[in-house]
Design a protein around this motif. Structure first.
Motif, PDB file in Angstrom:
ATOM      1  N   ARG A 126      36.752  34.739  57.097  1.00  0.00           N
ATOM      2  CA  ARG A 126      38.025  35.185  56.335  1.00  0.00           C
ATOM      3  C   ARG A 126      37.653  36.627  56.059  1.00  0.00           C
ATOM      4  N   VAL A 127      36.403  36.883  55.648  1.00  0.00           N
ATOM      5  CA  VAL A 127      36.136  38.558  55.563  1.00  0.00           C
ATOM      6  C   VAL A 127      36.176  39.151  56.846  1.00  0.00           C
ATOM      7  N   GLY A 128      35.585  38.657  57.895  1.00  0.00           N
ATOM      8  CA  GLY A 128      35.789  39.219  59.399  1.00  0.00           C
ATOM      9  C   GLY A 128      37.358  39.602  59.547  1.00  0.00           C
ATOM     10  N   ARG A 129      38.154  38.542  59.283  1.00  0.00           N
ATOM     11  CA  ARG A 129      39.730  38.648  59.642  1.00  0.00           C
ATOM     12  C   ARG A 129      40.044  39.857  58.707  1.00  0.00           C
ATOM     13  N   ALA A 130      39.740  40.112  57.422  1.00  0.00           N
ATOM     14  CA  ALA A 130      40.303  40.868  56.506  1.00  0.00           C
ATOM     15  C   ALA A 130      40.004  42.233  56.916  1.00  0.00           C
ATOM     16  N   ARG A 131      38.797  42.510  57.608  1.00  0.00           N
ATOM     17  CA  ARG A 131      38.353  43.711  58.027  1.00  0.00           C
ATOM     18  C   ARG A 131      39.326  44.175  59.208  1.00  0.00           C
ATOM     19  N   ARG A 132      40.212  43.209  59.929  1.00  0.00           N
ATOM     20  CA  ARG A 132      41.094  43.803  60.926  1.00  0.00           C
ATOM     21  C   ARG A 132      42.534  43.747  60.397  1.00  0.00           C
ATOM     22  N   ILE A 133      42.725  43.013  59.537  1.00  0.00           N
ATOM     23  CA  ILE A 133      44.287  42.843  59.436  1.00  0.00           C
ATOM     24  C   ILE A 133      44.709  42.355  57.930  1.00  0.00           C
ATOM     25  N   GLN A 134      45.557  42.995  57.230  1.00  0.00           N
ATOM     26  CA  GLN A 134      45.773  42.753  56.034  1.00  0.00           C
ATOM     27  C   GLN A 134      47.471  42.924  55.933  1.00  0.00           C
ATOM     28  N   LEU A 135      47.812  42.007  54.634  1.00  0.00           N
ATOM     29  CA  LEU A 135      49.136  41.671  54.190  1.00  0.00           C
ATOM     30  C   LEU A 135      49.584  42.450  53.016  1.00  0.00           C
ATOM     31  N   VAL A 136      50.510  43.073  52.918  1.00  0.00           N
ATOM     32  CA  VAL A 136      51.127  43.541  51.686  1.00  0.00           C
ATOM     33  C   VAL A 136      52.503  43.064  51.409  1.00  0.00           C
ATOM     34  N   PHE A 137      52.613  42.307  50.292  1.00  0.00           N
ATOM     35  CA  PHE A 137      53.673  41.237  49.763  1.00  0.00           C
ATOM     36  C   PHE A 137      54.735  42.326  49.356  1.00  0.00           C
ATOM     37  N   GLN A 138      56.045  41.455  49.105  1.00  0.00           N
ATOM     38  CA  GLN A 138      57.244  42.251  48.611  1.00  0.00           C
ATOM     39  C   GLN A 138      56.931  42.510  47.276  1.00  0.00           C
ATOM     40  N   ASP A 139      56.477  41.533  46.432  1.00  0.00           N
ATOM     41  CA  ASP A 139      56.528  41.942  44.889  1.00  0.00           C
ATOM     42  C   ASP A 139      55.050  42.502  44.620  1.00  0.00           C
ATOM     43  N   PRO A 140      54.773  43.697  44.228  1.00  0.00           N
ATOM     44  CA  PRO A 140      53.499  44.145  43.698  1.00  0.00           C
ATOM     45  C   PRO A 140      53.315  43.655  42.507  1.00  0.00           C
ATOM     46  N   TYR A 141      53.922  43.272  41.711  1.00  0.00           N
ATOM     47  CA  TYR A 141      53.484  42.507  40.293  1.00  0.00           C
ATOM     48  C   TYR A 141      52.891  41.152  40.717  1.00  0.00           C
ATOM     49  N   ALA A 142      53.658  40.558  41.189  1.00  0.00           N
ATOM     50  CA  ALA A 142      53.312  39.069  41.626  1.00  0.00           C
ATOM     51  C   ALA A 142      51.858  38.850  42.451  1.00  0.00           C
ATOM     52  N   SER A 143      51.659  39.965  43.096  1.00  0.00           N
ATOM     53  CA  SER A 143      50.331  40.151  44.182  1.00  0.00           C
ATOM     54  C   SER A 143      49.159  40.636  43.148  1.00  0.00           C
ATOM     55  N   LEU A 144      49.269  41.184  41.988  1.00  0.00           N
ATOM     56  CA  LEU A 144      48.205  41.835  41.431  1.00  0.00           C
ATOM     57  C   LEU A 144      47.965  40.865  40.276  1.00  0.00           C
ATOM     58  N   ASP A 145      46.466  40.672  39.540  1.00  0.00           N
ATOM     59  CA  ASP A 145      46.406  39.915  38.671  1.00  0.00           C
ATOM     60  C   ASP A 145      46.779  40.728  37.146  1.00  0.00           C
ATOM     61  N   PRO A 146      47.727  40.005  36.346  1.00  0.00           N
ATOM     62  CA  PRO A 146      48.252  40.854  35.269  1.00  0.00           C
ATOM     63  C   PRO A 146      47.015  41.097  34.236  1.00  0.00           C
ATOM     64  N   ARG A 147      46.007  40.324  34.234  1.00  0.00           N
ATOM     65  CA  ARG A 147      44.947  40.480  33.094  1.00  0.00           C
ATOM     66  C   ARG A 147      43.616  41.515  33.731  1.00  0.00           C
ATOM     67  N   GLN A 148      43.965  41.804  35.098  1.00  0.00           N
ATOM     68  CA  GLN A 148      42.579  42.662  35.533  1.00  0.00           C
ATOM     69  C   GLN A 148      43.041  44.184  35.760  1.00  0.00           C
ATOM     70  N   THR A 149      42.446  45.159  35.199  1.00  0.00           N
ATOM     71  CA  THR A 149      42.776  46.628  35.621  1.00  0.00           C
ATOM     72  C   THR A 149      42.715  46.825  37.000  1.00  0.00           C
ATOM     73  N   VAL A 150      43.209  47.965  37.411  1.00  0.00           N
ATOM     74  CA  VAL A 150      43.473  48.347  38.755  1.00  0.00           C
ATOM     75  C   VAL A 150      41.972  48.389  39.427  1.00  0.00           C
ATOM     76  N   GLY A 151      41.068  49.152  38.415  1.00  0.00           N
ATOM     77  CA  GLY A 151      39.686  49.410  38.977  1.00  0.00           C
ATOM     78  C   GLY A 151      38.919  48.111  39.215  1.00  0.00           C
ATOM     79  N   ALA A 152      39.156  47.253  38.367  1.00  0.00           N
ATOM     80  CA  ALA A 152      38.327  45.759  38.601  1.00  0.00           C
ATOM     81  C   ALA A 152      38.954  45.118  39.639  1.00  0.00           C
ATOM     82  N   GLY A 153      40.160  45.175  40.080  1.00  0.00           N
ATOM     83  CA  GLY A 153      40.596  44.495  40.982  1.00  0.00           C
ATOM     84  C   GLY A 153      40.318  44.985  42.397  1.00  0.00           C
TER      85      GLY A 153
END
Length: 264
Positions: free
Chosen positions: A83-110
């Motif tokens: 999984r890490v090897g694949r992540a180093r080559r290709i990533q997905l950015v989703f439609q809804d930025p709020y849903a893709s981020l942990d609401p309890r986590q700061t930007v830096g921690a994420g």
């Protein structure tokens, strides 16, 4: 001939009950290129995106990244190293930025959580996090903010920063600006154009919005009912469409001022 950084050959996805969502879809993304996949809701374009990044397993067909098959007659590799090897080559950015981020986590921690998969040194992670925020046009002080404290455009910039953690060669953007208002959408598209020029990263834009692909893609694939009905350069397809379905999509777009000028 240059090997595509991302290639799909004869992809097919059949869900339970025999419903065919994608049928015989092929595409190739050159290094640093930008390809759009457009179609109405239900055309199969999001299913294609999910297969390209390994979230769905094709019923048939092949996905290659840097010439290496992602699927070899079975599901995408699920071990941590794979999984890490694949992540180093290709990533997905989703439609809804709020849903893709942990609401309890700061930007830096994420961002740090993802960086730990690739960089064990804490100081280097801190420097890299600051670099990523700067690359997407965010102040370093935003590292201490939670998603709820950010605007929609800022949240999507954070999502892009997170996708860039592993320095991938390809971003698959699934309706990644459709949840933003027009002015903020333009800012994020300009950011993506700048990152492409700076990093040499390739984009696959999955969208229903023809104005988006006109601004940021080189080549275009049009999907209808799970199949590719037209392909070519973006300018060719949008100025002289050869398929009735594409002409219908163009006819549904407001005529005056819908096509933003490309950035030089």
């Amino acid at each position: 001939m240059t090997t595509p950084v991302l290639e799909a050959v004869a992809l097919r996805k059949e869900f339970s009950g025999g419903r065919v969502a994608v049928d015989d879809v092929s595409l190739a993304l050159p290094p640093g290129g930008s390809v759009g996949v457009v179609g109405e809701s239900g055309s199969g374009k999001t299913t294609v995106a999910r297969m390209l990044v390994g979230l769905e397993t094709p019923t048939a067909g092949t996905v290659r990244i840097d010439g290496e098959p992602l699927f070899t007659g079975r599901a995408a590799p699920r071990g941590r190293a794979e999984r890490v090897g694949r992540a180093r080559r290709i990533q997905l950015v989703f439609q809804d930025p709020y849903a893709s981020l942990d609401p309890r986590q700061t930007v830096g921690a994420g961002i740090d959580e993802l960086l730990r998969l690739h960089e064990p040194d804490r100081d280097r992670r801190r420097d890299r996090a600051a670099e990523l925020l700067d690359q997407v046009g965010l102040d370093a002080r935003m590292a201490g903010s939670t998603p709820s404290a950010l605007s929609g455009g800022q949240r999507q910039r954070v999502a892009v920063a997170r996708a860039l953690v592993s320095r991938p060669k390809v971003l698959v953007l699934d309706e990644a600006v459709s949840a933003l208002d027009v002015s903020i959408q333009a800012q994020v598209l300009n950011l993506l154009s700048d990152l492409r020029a700076e990093l040499g990263i390739g984009y696959l834009f999955v969208t229903h919005d023809l104005a988006v692909v006109q601004q940021v893609t080189d080549d275009l694939i049009v999907m209808h009912r799970g199949r590719v009905v037209e392909r070519g350069t973006t300018d060719e397809v949008l100025t002289a469409p050869g398929h009735d379905y594409t002409r219908g999509l163009l006819a549904a777009v407001p005529r005056e001022g819908w096509r933003p000028a490309r950035r030089s």
